[in-house]
Design a protein around this motif. Structure first.
Motif, mmCIF file in Angstrom:
data_model
loop_
_atom_site.group_PDB
_atom_site.id
_atom_site.type_symbol
_atom_site.label_atom_id
_atom_site.label_comp_id
_atom_site.label_asym_id
_atom_site.label_seq_id
_atom_site.Cartn_x
_atom_site.Cartn_y
_atom_site.Cartn_z
ATOM 1 N N ASP A 297 0.814 -1.221 0.000
ATOM 2 C CA ASP A 297 0.000 0.000 0.000
ATOM 3 C C ASP A 297 0.853 1.278 0.000
ATOM 4 O O ASP A 297 0.377 2.348 0.366
ATOM 5 C CB ASP A 297 -0.976 0.000 1.183
ATOM 6 C CG ASP A 297 -0.265 0.022 2.519
ATOM 7 O OD1 ASP A 297 0.989 0.081 2.534
ATOM 8 O OD2 ASP A 297 -0.949 -0.020 3.553
ATOM 9 N N SER A 298 2.091 1.160 -0.440
ATOM 10 C CA SER A 298 3.010 2.309 -0.413
ATOM 11 C C SER A 298 2.567 3.444 -1.336
ATOM 12 O O SER A 298 2.042 3.218 -2.418
ATOM 13 C CB SER A 298 4.415 1.864 -0.831
ATOM 14 O OG SER A 298 4.957 1.010 0.132
ATOM 15 N N GLN A 299 2.840 4.651 -0.879
ATOM 16 C CA GLN A 299 2.648 5.827 -1.710
ATOM 17 C C GLN A 299 3.994 6.191 -2.349
ATOM 18 O O GLN A 299 5.024 5.592 -2.014
ATOM 19 C CB GLN A 299 2.148 7.000 -0.846
ATOM 20 C CG GLN A 299 0.811 6.750 -0.159
ATOM 21 C CD GLN A 299 -0.358 6.561 -1.119
ATOM 22 O OE1 GLN A 299 -0.279 6.916 -2.300
ATOM 23 N NE2 GLN A 299 -1.449 5.980 -0.629
ATOM 24 N N ALA A 300 3.960 7.198 -3.230
ATOM 25 C CA ALA A 300 5.170 7.594 -3.967
ATOM 26 C C ALA A 300 6.343 7.861 -3.026
ATOM 27 O O ALA A 300 7.482 7.464 -3.297
ATOM 28 C CB ALA A 300 4.866 8.827 -4.809
ATOM 29 N N LYS A 301 6.066 8.496 -1.899
ATOM 30 C CA LYS A 301 7.105 8.865 -0.936
ATOM 31 C C LYS A 301 7.959 7.663 -0.511
ATOM 32 O O LYS A 301 9.177 7.755 -0.395
ATOM 33 C CB LYS A 301 6.406 9.455 0.311
ATOM 34 C CG LYS A 301 7.288 10.251 1.220
ATOM 35 C CD LYS A 301 6.525 10.680 2.465
ATOM 36 C CE LYS A 301 6.378 9.520 3.435
ATOM 37 N NZ LYS A 301 5.745 9.881 4.719
ATOM 38 N N THR A 302 7.278 6.530 -0.287
ATOM 39 C CA THR A 302 7.997 5.335 0.152
ATOM 40 C C THR A 302 8.892 4.786 -0.958
ATOM 41 O O THR A 302 10.005 4.316 -0.699
ATOM 42 C CB THR A 302 6.990 4.260 0.613
ATOM 43 O OG1 THR A 302 6.133 4.849 1.581
ATOM 44 C CG2 THR A 302 7.682 3.072 1.239
ATOM 45 N N PHE A 303 8.396 4.861 -2.199
ATOM 46 C CA PHE A 303 9.239 4.420 -3.319
ATOM 47 C C PHE A 303 10.508 5.277 -3.398
ATOM 48 O O PHE A 303 11.602 4.766 -3.636
ATOM 49 C CB PHE A 303 8.471 4.528 -4.645
ATOM 50 C CG PHE A 303 7.483 3.420 -4.882
ATOM 51 C CD1 PHE A 303 7.852 2.280 -5.585
ATOM 52 C CD2 PHE A 303 6.179 3.518 -4.418
ATOM 53 C CE1 PHE A 303 6.945 1.257 -5.814
ATOM 54 C CE2 PHE A 303 5.260 2.499 -4.636
ATOM 55 C CZ PHE A 303 5.641 1.366 -5.336
ATOM 56 N N VAL A 304 10.345 6.577 -3.178
ATOM 57 C CA VAL A 304 11.513 7.475 -3.236
ATOM 58 C C VAL A 304 12.496 7.119 -2.119
ATOM 59 O O VAL A 304 13.705 7.036 -2.337
ATOM 60 C CB VAL A 304 11.088 8.961 -3.162
ATOM 61 C CG1 VAL A 304 12.307 9.870 -3.072
ATOM 62 C CG2 VAL A 304 10.234 9.332 -4.367
ATOM 63 N N LYS A 305 11.960 6.862 -0.928
ATOM 64 C CA LYS A 305 12.823 6.460 0.200
ATOM 65 C C LYS A 305 13.574 5.175 -0.147
ATOM 66 O O LYS A 305 14.742 5.010 0.197
ATOM 67 C CB LYS A 305 11.994 6.203 1.466
ATOM 68 C CG LYS A 305 11.392 7.463 2.044
ATOM 69 C CD LYS A 305 11.845 7.663 3.468
ATOM 70 C CE LYS A 305 11.192 8.904 4.035
ATOM 71 N NZ LYS A 305 12.060 9.685 4.883
ATOM 72 N N ALA A 306 12.887 4.254 -0.801
ATOM 73 C CA ALA A 306 13.521 2.986 -1.181
ATOM 74 C C ALA A 306 14.641 3.221 -2.189
ATOM 75 O O ALA A 306 15.666 2.541 -2.164
ATOM 76 C CB ALA A 306 12.473 2.025 -1.737
ATOM 77 N N MET A 307 14.441 4.204 -3.067
ATOM 78 C CA MET A 307 15.508 4.529 -4.032
ATOM 79 C C MET A 307 16.734 5.057 -3.287
ATOM 80 O O MET A 307 17.871 4.650 -3.561
ATOM 81 C CB MET A 307 15.024 5.605 -5.014
ATOM 82 C CG MET A 307 13.962 5.117 -5.968
ATOM 83 S SD MET A 307 13.471 6.443 -7.103
ATOM 84 C CE MET A 307 11.902 5.821 -7.659
ATOM 85 N N GLU A 308 16.495 5.921 -2.315
ATOM 86 C CA GLU A 308 17.615 6.467 -1.530
ATOM 87 C C GLU A 308 18.350 5.342 -0.794
ATOM 88 O O GLU A 308 19.576 5.354 -0.666
ATOM 89 C CB GLU A 308 17.096 7.510 -0.529
ATOM 90 C CG GLU A 308 16.615 8.785 -1.221
ATOM 91 C CD GLU A 308 15.797 9.694 -0.306
ATOM 92 O OE1 GLU A 308 15.407 9.252 0.789
ATOM 93 O OE2 GLU A 308 15.534 10.845 -0.719
ATOM 94 N N GLN A 309 17.564 4.381 -0.336
ATOM 95 C CA GLN A 309 18.101 3.205 0.345
ATOM 96 C C GLN A 309 19.022 2.414 -0.601
ATOM 97 O O GLN A 309 20.143 2.036 -0.216
ATOM 98 C CB GLN A 309 16.882 2.363 0.723
ATOM 99 C CG GLN A 309 17.050 1.269 1.694
ATOM 100 C CD GLN A 309 15.683 0.583 1.934
ATOM 101 O OE1 GLN A 309 14.623 1.037 1.453
ATOM 102 N NE2 GLN A 309 15.700 -0.506 2.662
#
Lengths: 333, 333
Positions: A297-309
């Motif tokens: 149920d992730s929103q865009a913000k979480t995907f961006v955080k995952a990219m930073e990860q």
């Protein structure tokens, strides 16, 4: 760094992952590759006014459903957005991959397509969970239902490196999830794993009861995937139900509503603190490239955080260090 | 009904259990037998002004420490307050026993001294947990670290009878704690237990993920003692840490303090709702008499609740019904 994003995985697909690609591109975080049905991606982008400039699209006509047999990712769903995104990494056309799709399929796909680090027995899901006192990694939370002690030892090694390099925890304290602190506690798996962890080049602090996880008892909490999943889901359920009960208290009377309004900011902050998407997604530890699963149920913000990860994993040479640690542990055997 | 109370078990012993005896006697709930060092009991009673009229004291000179080897209850600590209380029940001089002492010793003592119901493979701890939507029993939470499917089937049978007769839940819904709902999910234990539960004379509703326990997914949640203990301790830890985080929010500013004051009553109610000592202690299901363990940090109130629980068990012939159910299930095999 080039990150492949599965645009058709998760409850908020395709909008949330696509928006994340656009945000990341705009902020110059990474080169993003949007993987999925090209026509649909363009259609959504136009409708939602998401400019696709600078974003590479790689076409994948199919989507793997959550209920699909995970092993079908290399067969019936070999042309799904998830499978194609994984192949891009395997072929060196991308450096990392992010998906919010089927967890089981992602584990199988990452293992079969991207492949494990040499010497790693099994890949493990390792979300970082916020506690009252700092944060801790829980590994594994479900990639491996049945585990042997040697697998748990590797989870501990991989998890320690991740916590040290990606989250800056010095000399991470490793704990074994168990129902008591004595070394004789638990099932055979825990008793045997305890011995291995004690002998390993790790900062092993012993058994940790789940009661004390959120109080900062350890930095890396090791468990088989069944137990880890039980901990994670109990935790999620309890947080969820407590917040919904709190809501009832707040909405009980006109006066309580006003009082709750005053506390709103603090409560919102607390809710965010308890939200483990704050640390991005669950890295699939043991795979030879950064492979990150975000919650369905992730929103865009979480995907961006995952990219930073993923970027941090690459920058700190996390996978190289994991390969060295696993090989060194093997030599010691 | 005559209830033996271990006066020297738990963190608040001897005061809390002794006060409970006095309260219960005063309220005419039951005939109570205070078990422990007679001189010390009289000393505390005098100091705390607890009138001992009508309370029978049975002398037991020793106390079994929490760290003692559980099996020592029939050997080195055979004259401990816990062992003597159990013996009173075994010899028919008491009808039920309550202790806040060592959990392990209590399981061993109840099994060896009071003995199991005929046909019961293992006794199991079964606390009743409050959720947002009603309550549910969690069985087992640690009496049996390693379980076989047949044991879990019995836990389900015993738990169903308890929930129906003691807590008035009609046709209790039995769920198997697992990491997914499909019948193929989990370790071998869960897969095999699923089959047994499906065939049994139970209202089995399938696998239940711990995420949904507090939302009322089932009335009896069945697990091996390791998994059940992990669920219970994760739950306890999460509730504890959330409330301590909330406190920080409330005490952050003068304004938030006033707002929190307004909500105090509602929050207190919520905290009580989440407190599973509200349902008394954990009944040790499968033992041939009501044997109830209360939490180590219990106050007098919880001991009294546990007495009411034992009385209800006796009144509803719970143990007789359990014996019948176990025997009927055996005939079906």
């Amino acid at each position: 760094m080039r990150i492949a994003v599965d645009i058709f995985g998760g409850d908020n697909a395709p909008f949330a992952p696509l928006k994340a690609c656009v945000c990341a591109r705009k902020a110059g975080i990474a080169e993003v590759i949007a993987v999925g049905d090209e026509a649909k991606i363009k259609e959504v982008a136009e409708k939602e006014q998401l400019p696709l400039d600078g974003i590479q699209i790689v076409h994948a006509p199919a989507v793997i459903p959550v209920e699909a047999n995970p092993t079908d990712i290399t067969k019936k769903y070999a042309d799904s957005s998830m499978a194609v995104a994984l192949k891009l990494v395997a072929q060196g056309e991308a450096d990392a991959v992010i998906s919010a799709g089927s967890t089981g399929a992602f584990v199988v796909g990452a293992t079969l397509i991207v492949k494990r680090i040499r010497g790693v027995r099994r890949a493990a899901f390792a979300p970082v969970i916020p506690g009252c006192d700092g944060k801790y990694m829980l590994v594994d939370v479900g990639a491996n239902v049945d585990c042997r002690p040697e697998m748990l030892l590797q989870f501990a090694l991989l998890g320690s490196i991740y916590m040290e390099k990606v989250l800056g925890v010095k000399n991470p304290r490793v704990g074994l999830i168990n129902i008591g602190t004595e070394d004789t506690k638990g099932q055979e798996l825990q008793v045997e794993t305890y011995k291995l962890l004690k002998e390993a080049s790790l900062n092993f602090i012993g058994n940790v009861e789940p009661r004390y996880l959120s109080e900062g008892a350890c930095d890396v909490a090791v468990a088989d995937g069944f137990t880890g999943n039980v901990v994670l889901k109990t935790l999620e359920g309890t947080v969820h139900s407590l917040f919904s009960e709190l809501k009832k208290v707040f909405y009980a009377t006109p006066v309580s509503k006003i009082a709750a309004l005053t506390l709103k900011k603090g409560l919102k902050k607390l809710k965010n603190k308890m939200d483990y998407s704050e640390y991005g997604g669950s890295a699939l530890l043991g795979i030879s490239k950064p492979v990150i699963k975000v919650h369905g149920d992730s929103q865009a913000k979480t995907f961006v955080k995952a990219m930073e990860q993923a970027i941090k994993m690459e920058k700190m040479n996390v996978i190289g260090l994991m390969a060295e640690a696993v090989s060194a542990a093997k030599d010691k055997e």
